[in-house]
Design a protein around this motif. Structure first.
Motif, PDB file in Angstrom:
ATOM      1  N   ALA A  73       0.832  -1.202   0.000  1.00 28.44           N
ATOM      2  CA  ALA A  73       0.000   0.000   0.000  1.00 28.44           C
ATOM      3  C   ALA A  73       0.867   1.253   0.000  1.00 28.44           C
ATOM      4  O   ALA A  73       1.968   1.270   0.560  1.00 28.44           O
ATOM      5  CB  ALA A  73      -0.917   0.007   1.221  1.00 28.44           C
ATOM      6  N   LEU A  74       0.340   2.287  -0.650  1.00 27.58           N
ATOM      7  CA  LEU A  74       0.922   3.622  -0.594  1.00 27.58           C
ATOM      8  C   LEU A  74      -0.154   4.545  -0.032  1.00 27.58           C
ATOM      9  O   LEU A  74      -1.308   4.459  -0.415  1.00 27.58           O
ATOM     10  CB  LEU A  74       1.336   4.104  -1.990  1.00 27.58           C
ATOM     11  CG  LEU A  74       2.365   3.264  -2.739  1.00 27.58           C
ATOM     12  CD1 LEU A  74       2.574   3.823  -4.142  1.00 27.58           C
ATOM     13  CD2 LEU A  74       3.684   3.237  -1.988  1.00 27.58           C
ATOM     14  N   ARG A  75       0.227   5.442   0.852  1.00 23.72           N
ATOM     15  CA  ARG A  75      -0.767   6.301   1.516  1.00 23.72           C
ATOM     16  C   ARG A  75      -0.463   7.784   1.316  1.00 23.72           C
ATOM     17  O   ARG A  75       0.689   8.203   1.367  1.00 23.72           O
ATOM     18  CB  ARG A  75      -0.802   5.959   2.998  1.00 23.72           C
ATOM     19  CG  ARG A  75      -1.682   6.863   3.852  1.00 23.72           C
ATOM     20  CD  ARG A  75      -0.897   8.038   4.419  1.00 23.72           C
ATOM     21  NE  ARG A  75      -1.471   8.546   5.665  1.00 23.72           N
ATOM     22  CZ  ARG A  75      -0.877   9.426   6.439  1.00 23.72           C
ATOM     23  NH1 ARG A  75       0.303   9.905   6.113  1.00 23.72           N
ATOM     24  NH2 ARG A  75      -1.442   9.840   7.555  1.00 23.72           N
ATOM     25  N   ALA A  76      -1.522   8.562   1.097  1.00 27.36           N
ATOM     26  CA  ALA A  76      -1.428  10.026   1.074  1.00 27.36           C
ATOM     27  C   ALA A  76      -2.576  10.591   1.896  1.00 27.36           C
ATOM     28  O   ALA A  76      -3.711  10.129   1.777  1.00 27.36           O
ATOM     29  CB  ALA A  76      -1.500  10.552  -0.355  1.00 27.36           C
ATOM     30  N   ASP A  77      -2.290  11.584   2.736  1.00 26.34           N
ATOM     31  CA  ASP A  77      -3.353  12.245   3.479  1.00 26.34           C
ATOM     32  C   ASP A  77      -3.913  13.399   2.648  1.00 26.34           C
ATOM     33  O   ASP A  77      -3.250  13.930   1.761  1.00 26.34           O
ATOM     34  CB  ASP A  77      -2.874  12.710   4.855  1.00 26.34           C
ATOM     35  CG  ASP A  77      -1.420  13.159   4.871  1.00 26.34           C
ATOM     36  OD1 ASP A  77      -0.846  13.389   3.794  1.00 26.34           O
ATOM     37  OD2 ASP A  77      -0.851  13.286   5.969  1.00 26.34           O
ATOM     38  N   MET A  78      -5.153  13.812   2.966  1.00 29.62           N
ATOM     39  CA  MET A  78      -5.905  14.683   2.069  1.00 29.62           C
ATOM     40  C   MET A  78      -6.248  16.055   2.638  1.00 29.62           C
ATOM     41  O   MET A  78      -6.553  16.972   1.868  1.00 29.62           O
ATOM     42  CB  MET A  78      -7.229  13.993   1.697  1.00 29.62           C
ATOM     43  CG  MET A  78      -7.097  12.638   1.055  1.00 29.62           C
ATOM     44  SD  MET A  78      -8.670  11.719   1.126  1.00 29.62           S
ATOM     45  CE  MET A  78      -9.774  12.770   0.200  1.00 29.62           C
ATOM     46  N   ASP A  79      -6.262  16.215   3.946  1.00 29.65           N
ATOM     47  CA  ASP A  79      -6.887  17.400   4.534  1.00 29.65           C
ATOM     48  C   ASP A  79      -5.954  18.604   4.626  1.00 29.65           C
ATOM     49  O   ASP A  79      -4.733  18.474   4.701  1.00 29.65           O
ATOM     50  CB  ASP A  79      -7.465  17.079   5.914  1.00 29.65           C
ATOM     51  CG  ASP A  79      -6.449  16.431   6.856  1.00 29.65           C
ATOM     52  OD1 ASP A  79      -5.567  15.687   6.377  1.00 29.65           O
ATOM     53  OD2 ASP A  79      -6.534  16.657   8.075  1.00 29.65           O
ATOM     54  N   ALA A  80      -6.578  19.784   4.638  1.00 28.64           N
ATOM     55  CA  ALA A  80      -5.866  21.052   4.768  1.00 28.64           C
ATOM     56  C   ALA A  80      -6.022  21.569   6.195  1.00 28.64           C
ATOM     57  O   ALA A  80      -6.521  20.865   7.074  1.00 28.64           O
ATOM     58  CB  ALA A  80      -6.416  22.057   3.763  1.00 28.64           C
ATOM     59  N   LEU A  81      -5.589  22.814   6.409  1.00 31.34           N
ATOM     60  CA  LEU A  81      -5.590  23.412   7.747  1.00 31.34           C
ATOM     61  C   LEU A  81      -6.382  24.721   7.768  1.00 31.34           C
ATOM     62  O   LEU A  81      -6.491  25.403   6.748  1.00 31.34           O
ATOM     63  CB  LEU A  81      -4.146  23.686   8.184  1.00 31.34           C
ATOM     64  CG  LEU A  81      -3.308  22.451   8.503  1.00 31.34           C
ATOM     65  CD1 LEU A  81      -1.830  22.772   8.406  1.00 31.34           C
ATOM     66  CD2 LEU A  81      -3.649  21.930   9.891  1.00 31.34           C
ATOM     67  N   PRO A  82      -6.913  25.109   8.936  1.00 29.38           N
ATOM     68  CA  PRO A  82      -7.663  26.370   9.045  1.00 29.38           C
ATOM     69  C   PRO A  82      -6.717  27.566   9.182  1.00 29.38           C
ATOM     70  O   PRO A  82      -6.602  28.191  10.234  1.00 29.38           O
ATOM     71  CB  PRO A  82      -8.498  26.155  10.317  1.00 29.38           C
ATOM     72  CG  PRO A  82      -7.684  25.228  11.151  1.00 29.38           C
ATOM     73  CD  PRO A  82      -6.977  24.311  10.180  1.00 29.38           C
TER      74      PRO A  82
END
Length: 391
Positions: A73-82
């Motif tokens: 598996a290869l993983r990437a996170d998606m979320d940004a910051l406020p």
């Protein structure tokens, strides 16, 4: 390796376009709906099988090799910051108060680029590749939720690779850490109760502020007198609220803090000590203490054999002088740790700093940016990691 890097260079414009699209349209954790749809759109254009809405906004793609073998598996996170972005660039965030200030836009671009190259090689692959696009790394933690929904099964994942942009490291370099890399975290909620009275007559009440000060001082002895100097831990109280007027003894004080540890045993010991201190010290001063723990991420511990594999690949791709071995773990947290609890794997850092271009700001800064020359390097290294593992 030269051929793979050349393929990664060929798709550099593809990588930059994707990264900038994500950068201009950031979404916070658990809200990554447009990001989710964009990833699905690109995977579909690459003829890659995928599953939508994993842990609500996550996506899991799979490339099935022609020959049976292991699954990586290869993983990437998606979320940004406020964060309100202060960079004046053509790809500046279009969403006021939201910004990709930690490089997750680049992580997704790299994973999609690696997917593009690997999909073209699927008839030569001795196994399968799972492509994990994970939501909410910066907030509630999407990794654990995805695991509970079966992302590591069917087919079972035998190993996993993850990377993170490293603004402290020049572009063209990578950094690896054997064994413990990131800390576990716990949020500490503490309430001290006393009895209110007039400030002129403190003997008539129980001063929760005085008790709280004793508790805070005692908490600092947990690390200094209970944790080995060769280990690392932090107990910090960041918030304290109590009292209603300058001349009234407060009947209640509430505090919040954080515990960071690298060892599960140290974590267990520290939590027990915190509970004892919060509950016992107030009793000796005729008060009452209450402790509630909010469990955070676990410690991220790399598999050393997997670290060696990435080091070997990075040495050949970039040259040994461009591969840094990190000698100390970070007390920051990373929920990639949950994937490593379930299988062998490695998390490493990809340099993106370029002082000549003014790209020098740390993650979570309102002027954070990356040198996009890092994108094809990340793609090439992840592709090589997959192929070497599947050998």
């Amino acid at each position: 390796m030269d051929n793979i890097y050349k393929e990664a260079i060929k798709i550099k414009d593809f990588l930059i376009d994707i990264r900038r699209n994500f950068h201009m349209n950031p979404e916070l954790g658990t809200e990554e709906y447009n990001t989710h749809d964009k990833i699905c759109e690109i995977l579909e254009s690459l003829n890659i099988e995928y599953k939508r809405n994993v842990a609500d906004t996550g996506v899991v793609g799979i490339i099935r090799g022609k020959n049976k073998g292991k699954t990586i598996a290869l993983r990437a996170d998606m979320d940004a910051l406020p964060i309100i972005e202060k960079n004046e660039v053509e790809y500046k965030s279009k969403i006021d108060g939201k910004m990709h200030a930690c490089g997750h836009d680049a992580h997704m671009s790299i994973l999609l680029g690696a997917s593009k190259i690997l999909a073209q090689m699927k008839d030569q692959l001795n196994g399968n590749i799972k492509l994990i696009f994970q939501p909410a790394e910066e907030t509630v933690g999407g990794a654990e939720r995805m695991i509970k929904e079966g992302v590591m099964e069917d087919p079972k994942v035998d190993a996993i690779f993850g990377l993170h942009m490293a603004p402290e490291i020049p572009v063209g370099k990578v950094a690896l850490k054997y064994d413990k890399m990131n800390a576990s975290s716990d949020t500490l909620n503490i309430e001290i109760r006393g009895e209110s009275t007039h400030g002129a007559y403190p003997h008539s009440g129980v001063d929760s502020i005085v008790i709280a000060s004793q508790v805070i001082n005692s908490l600092q002895t947990i690390v200094s007198r209970n944790v080995s100097p060769l280990d690392s831990a932090v107990v910090s109280i960041g918030q304290i609220n109590g009292g209603s007027a300058h001349n009234i003894i407060a009947n209640s004080v509430k505090m919040r803090g954080t515990l960071r540890t690298l060892s599960p045993d140290t974590r267990k010991m520290a939590l027990e000590k915190i509970k004892d201190i919060v509950e016992d010290i107030p009793k000796t001063l005729k008060g009452e203490g209450r402790f509630i723990r909010e469990e955070g991420y676990m410690a991220l511990i790399n598999d050393n054999d997997m670290v060696k594999l990435v080091k070997k690949n990075a040495d050949k791709l970039l040259g040994e002088k461009n591969v840094i071995i990190i000698d100390r773990p970070s007390l920051g947290v990373e929920d990639f740790a949950y994937f490593l609890e379930n299988t062998d794997g490695v998390f490493f850092r990809l340099g993106c700093r370029n002082e000549k271009k003014g790209i020098v700001h740390d993650g979570h800064h309102d002027k954070f940016d990356i040198d996009e020359e890092a994108l094809p390097i990340g793609v090439a290294l992840q592709v090589i990691n997959v192929l070497e593992f599947l050998k």
